[in-house]
Design a protein around this motif. Structure first.
Motif, short mmCIF file in Angstrom:
data_model
loop_
_atom_site.label_atom_id
_atom_site.label_comp_id
_atom_site.label_asym_id
_atom_site.label_seq_id
_atom_site.Cartn_x
_atom_site.Cartn_y
_atom_site.Cartn_z
N GLN A 126 -12.36 -15.39 -28.32
CA GLN A 126 -11.13 -15.02 -29.01
C GLN A 126 -10.10 -14.50 -28.03
OE1 GLN A 126 -11.79 -12.64 -32.47
NE2 GLN A 126 -9.65 -12.10 -32.71
N ALA A 159 -3.28 -26.71 -42.40
CA ALA A 159 -2.07 -26.48 -41.62
C ALA A 159 -0.85 -26.77 -42.49
CB ALA A 159 -2.06 -27.38 -40.38
N SER A 196 -12.17 -12.44 -40.07
CA SER A 196 -11.40 -11.43 -39.36
C SER A 196 -12.27 -10.42 -38.61
CB SER A 196 -10.50 -10.68 -40.34
OG SER A 196 -11.29 -9.99 -41.29
N THR A 211 -5.02 -13.33 -31.83
CA THR A 211 -5.38 -13.72 -33.20
C THR A 211 -5.95 -15.13 -33.29
OG1 THR A 211 -3.12 -14.45 -33.62
CG2 THR A 211 -3.67 -12.17 -34.22
N SER A 212 -6.26 -15.75 -32.16
CA SER A 212 -6.86 -17.09 -32.15
C SER A 212 -8.32 -16.99 -31.74
CB SER A 212 -6.12 -18.00 -31.17
OG SER A 212 -4.76 -18.12 -31.53
N ALA A 213 -9.18 -17.75 -32.43
CA ALA A 213 -10.61 -17.66 -32.12
C ALA A 213 -11.33 -18.97 -32.38
CB ALA A 213 -11.26 -16.55 -32.95
N LEU A 214 -12.43 -19.14 -31.72
CA LEU A 214 -13.38 -20.20 -32.00
C LEU A 214 -14.57 -19.50 -32.65
CD1 LEU A 214 -14.31 -23.11 -31.73
CD2 LEU A 214 -15.16 -22.55 -29.45
#
Length: 179
Positions: free
Chosen positions: A56, A138, A21, A59-62
């Motif tokens: 990023q 998932a 985070s 709330t999505s990131a690599l």
């Protein structure tokens, strides 16, 4: 112009990874020395606690944290950005410092050796290569395609290649579920 803090090639000397985070920081060593009028080189000091880039959006990131020895660039801010980095909010400068190397961020992935694991976009589609395990967490995976493997497939602990069927009889009977 010589007083402006331009991007600088650096090598990662230490990595302080954050949690998923929160982005971590790196300690970096500038790779281009300063020199005096006679051409005598003077190595620059290590710059500590430099925030690094993650790709990023919302709330999505690599998440690919830098590693010791990576080579990248630092981008130097025009003003002391300490308060903004600490609070993650728009803030006034923490001092009157301008174009200082302490006020920088690390962007990596330049001049490094080839990776042994990667995700690659090709004309045929996406290619994932790893010497390790691919773990997917998932609630559901849906595939609208054929799936092929040279290995085994297991569901509920039952092997597709190794399972057996009990109660098999000649004729039109049906087998019992795999065991």
């Amino acid at each position: 112009m010589s007083k402006l803090g331009t991007p600088l090639l650096v090598k990662v000397e230490a990595v302080h990874p954050g949690e998923a985070s929160i982005t971590g920081s790196v300690d970096v060593q500038p790779m281009v020395h300063q020199q005096d009028k006679q051409g005598k080189p003077y190595p620059r000091q290590v710059i500590h606690n430099v925030p690094y880039l993650r790709i990023q959006g919302g709330t999505s990131a690599l998440i690919i944290d830098p590693k010791l020895g990576d080579i990248g660039f630092i981008i130097i801010s025009g003003r002391d950005h300490t308060h903004a980095v600490t609070s993650r909010q728009p803030s006034p400068p923490a001092s009157f410092r301008q174009f200082a190397m302490q006020d920088c961020v690390y962007v990596g992935g330049f001049l490094n050796n080839g990776p042994d694991q990667f995700i690659q976009a090709t004309a045929q589609g996406w290619r994932i290569v790893t010497p390790g395990i691919v773990s997917i967490e998932a609630t559901k995976i849906t595939a609208n395609c054929d799936i092929e493997t040279s290995g085994d497939v297991k569901a509920g602990g039952i092997s597709l290649k190794q399972h057996t069927h009990g109660g098999v009889q000649a004729g039109g009977g049906k087998t019992s579920p795999p065991s």
